[in-house]
Each structure stands twice: as structure tokens, then as C-alpha cells.
Design a protein around this motif. Structure first.
Motif, short mmCIF file in Angstrom:
data_model
loop_
_atom_site.label_atom_id
_atom_site.label_comp_id
_atom_site.label_asym_id
_atom_site.label_seq_id
_atom_site.Cartn_x
_atom_site.Cartn_y
_atom_site.Cartn_z
N THR A 1 133.08 26.35 50.11
CA THR A 1 133.75 25.78 49.36
C THR A 1 135.02 25.91 48.34
O THR A 1 135.00 25.12 48.26
N MET B 1 124.82 30.86 50.85
CA MET B 1 124.87 29.03 50.68
C MET B 1 126.64 28.81 51.00
O MET B 1 128.08 29.01 50.89
N ALA B 2 126.18 27.72 51.94
CA ALA B 2 127.95 27.07 52.41
C ALA B 2 128.74 26.48 51.19
O ALA B 2 129.78 27.11 51.21
N ALA B 3 127.97 26.92 50.10
CA ALA B 3 128.88 25.84 48.63
C ALA B 3 130.19 26.70 48.43
O ALA B 3 130.58 26.66 47.94
N HIS B 4 129.55 28.37 48.49
CA HIS B 4 130.38 29.79 47.78
C HIS B 4 131.77 28.55 48.46
O HIS B 4 132.17 29.48 48.27
#
Lengths: 269, 322
Positions: free
Chosen positions: A6, A1-4
Motif C-alpha cells: 500500500t 506485511m500487506a502494508a508494504h
């Protein structure tokens, strides 16, 4: 996931930088409530006007101009009303928290990496924010009635009130935490403290008109210095009163945050 | 992913100290799905709250996602997700706003947070409710929103405190379906507490049974049941021939208790039979040879409740009252 990515990228801030960063988001979340429901703001704008319109004239008639240090009644009373709005608003910080304590909302936010101070500062500033609009608006409305408007001084006054509001908001926040599951304690303490503090600061009526013991008591009330600072600033000058007011605000903020952080980390349950 | 060493918590309530958690050692490897099972007040939520930094331990240490809970609680919080017992959404807020702000709290930028919120609303069947205020959601919808809040930042380690308490069976199944899917897709490590033994049994790969603040068992549900509680066997024989099998059944129970009651000329024996399914056919033959053929047989596989009973002498449902 992109979230990691950020998370790693932005969570590395520490200290004051992180508090400011986190405060922005806590404040923004709280602001979504009035922004999504703007009608609540309309009423909050009317309230100070009612006070000025109905109490101001009585004040002038009852006390008489000499008590106001040569200022017009309006010039003297308007800064007091602004302080009063700040007082009522930010001392309510904890009341909105009470609902979140009852559901799991507070705990959910507590489990996020947000810094503890930012939780209080963000919420306190949300109660202060409408004051900026209210303060400027009532100043403008009062111009035709003889109020002399010094915009920069007024803005400085509002900033000092913001600093004070952070402290009072944090105390209110701590009070809500301590009175968890006993809401009446919150209201009891808040109301019991609010009115004596207000009267003993000379917000409504000049304290100089009172007996000596009241004048002495008012010297121990941080709000007194705040009101004096606002009066000086709204009159268009900067002096000792302003500095003392700023100091009182800063001390309130420091004490409030210290108490608040302690209340948050105190492990109840 | 998790390593604790003699982690303990003592509360002081009205000058009385309560040892809620009495030094637990827990190790959880990445990707595991672990359930803390125990009656109310056993200390499982307290343990979970220490691991998620919502409580500071009285003594002992814990490393969660590589970070010490006491030294760097904010660091732990940034690396985990937590779904508490209550509803996480603020009552007057809109569903989508709360999700986006949750993402922002974890440092996501607004575009990522919005995209992730939409994705979660979709997969949790909440897409139509994005602009609704939380207070208008049903109980099941709120619980799904809690899951969405907990998953916003795609944590690699997710804690759930009593995730399905108070939910009807359909919503529970639905909730689990979502959690299991997230796990399959992202390999998330999941630690949950529950006092529903069937939930711990069917959903978790590993069950840690906690009672009176201590870990009393830690294994897969299947092994716990096989090792600690046999199948429950009930056989009925004619009253006239009952005497002939008492000794036989007593030996089969391997020291366990054999209860009996009789009615209508029949005696019903009940006993725990380890590996019952494998041993029952032989037992029936022996009974037949002993002149007391079974008239009926009932074999119930053990539950985690039986395991708990075996370990503590109490029923899981009786709760914490000694």
C-alpha cells in the motif's frame, strides 16, 4: 506485511495531488477531537449567537441605520460576526500545535511522509470547519429577525473565508513554531495583532464612521477586503468587493503557506 | 540500507557555531541492529535526525533505504519508521485513532490500518486501552504506544532515539522484548541511540561510539571490549611479600597502570588484564612461584564504559563536559 504494498501504491503522488491527499488525513485526524467530544461544538455554536443577540441591538442603537449603507443592522453585522469567528478560530491553529510540540507528537508526524503544506492546511481547515455549521446556523436563526438568506452566496462567502483561514492558520502555525518553549510569545503576538486587525477592518463598527487615518489604515488590512466581500455576498450580490476579497484571501493563503513551510523546514535545535 | 559520506551538521547558536557532527561515515547493511552510543551532546541524536530527514545536513551526503536524504526527504520518510525521544501520541486523542491515522499518513487504506493497529495493540499488551485517551496512559504504556506508532506501516528500517530513557528496568526489558520480536519476525534493520552502555552492550550486534561529533569506534561490543579494554583484575597478597610481585604484575598489565592500596597487612593490586580469564590462572601460578601467593582474586569483564574510558579518558556517565 500487506502494508508494504500500500505504501508503494499510494505514496507515488506528487505536487498538488499529494498535498490534497495528505491534507485530507491531517484534517481528518484533527477533526477526531471535536467529533469524539461533540460538546465542545455546542459552545462554539452559542458564541456567535451571543454576539449577534447582545452586540447587534447596541450597534443599531448607537450608530444608527444610515451608517450601514441602507442595509438593516442585522444584514450588515452578521457577515462581520462570521468573519470574526473565522478570525478567532483559524488564528488559534498554532495554539493546539503547542501541546504537540511539547510532547513528541509533532515530531512523530513530521517524520511521516506527509507534505509540509498539508500539515498546516489540514489544521487550519479544522479550525474553519465548524464555521460552516456556525455560519449557516446563525443565518437561519436570523431569518425571523429580518435577515435575508442567500444560501449560495453565503456558501461562497464561507469558501473565501476558508482560503483566508488557510493563510491565517499557517501564520499561526509558524508563530507557534517560532515561539516554541515560550508559549507566552504566541499569545502575546496573537492577541496584539488580532484586535487592531479586527477593529481596522470594520467588523464591529463601520470604519466609515472613523477618522481619515483609520480609513487609510484599513486599506492596508486584508481583512477589510474580506469583510467587504462577505457583506456583498451576504447581501445577495457578487461584484468588485467579492473579487477583491477573494484576492485578499488568496494572497493571505500564499503568504501564510510560504512563511509556514519556511518555519517548518528551518532547523531549530 | 544506510550509507553516509562525511555527513556533518553545524548549528549556529547565538552567533556561535557548534559542530555537532563532524563528518561521519556510516554503513549499515540490511538486517543489522546498530547502536549509536555516546554521552549526552555527543552528536548521536543529531546524526539520527539527519538520517530521518528531521534535520538537513550542513555538508556530506546520506542515502537511507536507497534514497538521498537531501534530494528526496519525503521518499526517505515513506520508507523508514522513526520513534523519537518524546511520546508520539497526541494527548487528547484515542490510542486506536492515532494508530489508524498514522497508518493513513503512510498511505495504508483504512481496513489495513485498522487491522494492523489491532494487531500491534494486541502484541504490545495495549488491546484493552484502544479507546483510552493518550493522556490517561502510564509512562510505560505511552512508550509502547510509541513503538506501535513506529511500526504501523511495517518499516524495513526503524530508527529509535533513546528508546528506553526514563523507563524502569522492567518496562525497558519489556520494550526490548517487543522490539526484538518484531525484528525476528520481519528482519527489520534497527538503528538506535542510547547513552545506556548496558543497553548497547546486550541488545546491539554492532556499536558505533560517537564522541564530540565523531565516530571513535565501530565494532561488535565483544570485540570492542576485547581489543580496547582488558578485564579488571584485583589480587591481594600479604604486605610482606608484595615487593616480589610488583614487577610481575607490571609486565602482565602490558604497560597499563597498576594501582595498589594496602590495609590490614594486605596489599591490593588492581590492573587491566587483556584476555583476563585466560591469563589469570597462569598469573596466579607465577605469583605463587615468586613467593607471593594470592590471598584473593577478583576478575571483572570489561564494560563498554571501560571502552569509552580507554578511548577518551572520560567516563561515559560524566556526559559531555569535556
Amino acid at each position: 506485511m500487506a502494508a508494504h504494498g500500500t505504501i508503494a501504491g499510494t505514496r507515488e503522488k506528487h505536487g498538488l495531488g499529494r498535498v490534497l491527499h495528505d491534507t485530507r488525513y491531517v484534517f481528518w485526524r484533527e477533526m477526531l477531537l471535536p467529533l469524539r467530544d461533540p460538546f465542545s461544538l455546542v459552545f462554539s455554536l452559542l458564541q456567535p449567537l451571543v454576539f449577534l443577540g447582545l452586540f447587534g441591538p447596541l450597534l443599531g442603537a448607537a450608530v444608527g441605520a444610515p451608517a450601514f449603507g441602507g442595509q438593516s443592522t442585522l444584514q450588515w453585522f452578521l457577515p462581520g460576526v462570521v468573519v470574526m469567528i473565522a478570525l478567532f478560530g483559524t488564528s488559534m491553529t498554532g495554539s493546539n500545535l503547542q501541546y504537540e510540540l511539547m510532547t513528541g507528537s509533532y515530531e512523530r508526524i513530521l517524520a511521516t511522509p506527509l507534505s509540509r503544506s498539508s500539515l498546516m492546511i489540514g489544521r487550519a481547515l479544522k479550525e474553519w470547519a465548524p464555521l460552516v455549521v456556525q455560519g449557516l446556523l446563525i443565518a437561519l436563526v436570523c431569518i425571523p429577525f429580518g435577515f435575508v438568506f442567500h444560501p449560495l452566496h453565503v456558501v461562497a462567502g464561507l469558501v473565501i473565508l476558508g482560503i483566508f483561514g488557510i493563510g491565517l492558520g499557517a501564520l499561526s502555525y509558524a508563530l507557534a513554531l517560532v515561539s516554541q518553549n515560550k508559549e507566552w510569545i504566541f499569545w502575546g503576538v496573537q492577541q496584539t495583532l488580532l484586535f487592531p486587525l479586527m477593529i481596522l477592518s470594520g467588523i464591529m463598527l463601520p470604519i466609515e464612521a472613523g477618522p481619515g487615518w483609520m480609513q487609510t489604515a484599513s486599506l492596508f488590512n486584508p481583512l477589510t477586503y474580506l469583510v467587504n466581500a462577505e457583506r456583498e455576498l451576504f447581501a445577495g450580490s457578487v461584484g468588485t468587493d467579492t473579487l477583491l476579497g477573494l484576492l485578499a484571501a488568496a494572497v493571505t493563503a500564499a503568504v501564510g503557506l510560504a512563511v509556514g513551510v519556511k518555519a517548518i523546514s528551518r532547523n531549530i535545535r | 540500507m544506510i550509507h553516509t559520506d562525511k555527513l556533518a551538521k553545524t548549528f549556529t547558536v547565538k552567533k556561535e557555531t557548534v559542530d555537532a557532527v563532524k563528518g561521519v561515515d556510516i554503513d549499515v547493511a540490511p538486517g543489522e541492529l546498530v547502536a549509536f552510543l555516546g554521552p549526552n551532546g555527543a552528536g548521536k541524536s543529531t546524526t539520527l535526525r539527519m538520517l530521518t530527514t528531521l534535520l538537513t545536513p550542513t555538508s556530506g551526503t546520506a542515502r537511507v533505504a536507497g534514497v538521498d536524504v537531501t534530494a528526496d526527504p519525503a521518499g526517505v520518510r515513506a520508507r523508514i519508521g522513526y520513534i523519537g525521544q518524546g511520546n508520539g501520541g497526541g494527548h487528547s486523542f484515542r490510542v486506536i485513532d492515532e494508530l489508524v491515522m498514522q497508518g493513513r499518513f503512510y498511505g495504508m487504506n483504512s481496513a489495513d490500518a485498522l487491522a494492523r493497529a489491532r494487531e500491534l495493540l494486541q502484541s504490545l499488551d495495549l488491546a484493552d486501552l484502544a479507546k483510552r485517551t493518550v493522556i490517561k496512559l502510564s509512562g510505560g504504556q505511552r512508550r509502547r504506544m510509541d513503538v506501535a506508532l513506529g511500526l504501523m506501516h511495517s518499516p524495513r528500517l526503524l530508527f529509535l532515539d533513546e528508546p528506553s530513557t526514563g523507563m524502569d528496568p522492567q518496562n525497558r526489558a519489556n520494550l526490548w522484548e517487543h522490539i526484538m520480536r518484531m525484528r525476528e519476525e520481519h528482519g527489520t534493520t534497527i538503528v538506535l541511540t542510547t547513552h545506556y552502555m548496558d543497553e548497547a552492550d546486550s541488545m546491539s550486534e554492532r556499536v558505533i561510539i560517537i564522541d564530540h561529533g565523531r565516530i571513535i569506534a565501530d565494532d561488535t561490543a565483544a570485540r570492542l571490549k576485547a581489543n580496547l579494554a582488558g578485564d579488571l583484575l584485583a589480587v591481594e597478597v600479604a604486605a610482606a611479600s608484595a615487593a616480589g610481585v610488583r614487577g610481575l604484575l607490571g609486565r602482565a598489565a602490558a604497560g597499563g597502570e597498576v594501582s595498589e592500596n594496602s590495609y590490614d597487612g594486605v596489599v591490593r593490586f588492581r590492573l587491566r588484564l587483556p584476555e583476563g580469564a585466560r591469563l589469570a590462572p597462569g598469573l596466579l601460578l607465577e605469583m605463587h612461584d615468586a613467593g607471593a601467593p594470592a590471598q584473593s582474586l577478583e576478575l571483572k569483564p570489561p564494560t563498554l564504559d571501560d571502552v569509552f574510558l580507554e578511548l577518551t579518558g572520560r567516563n561515559l556517565r560524566e556526559g559531555a563536559n569535556r
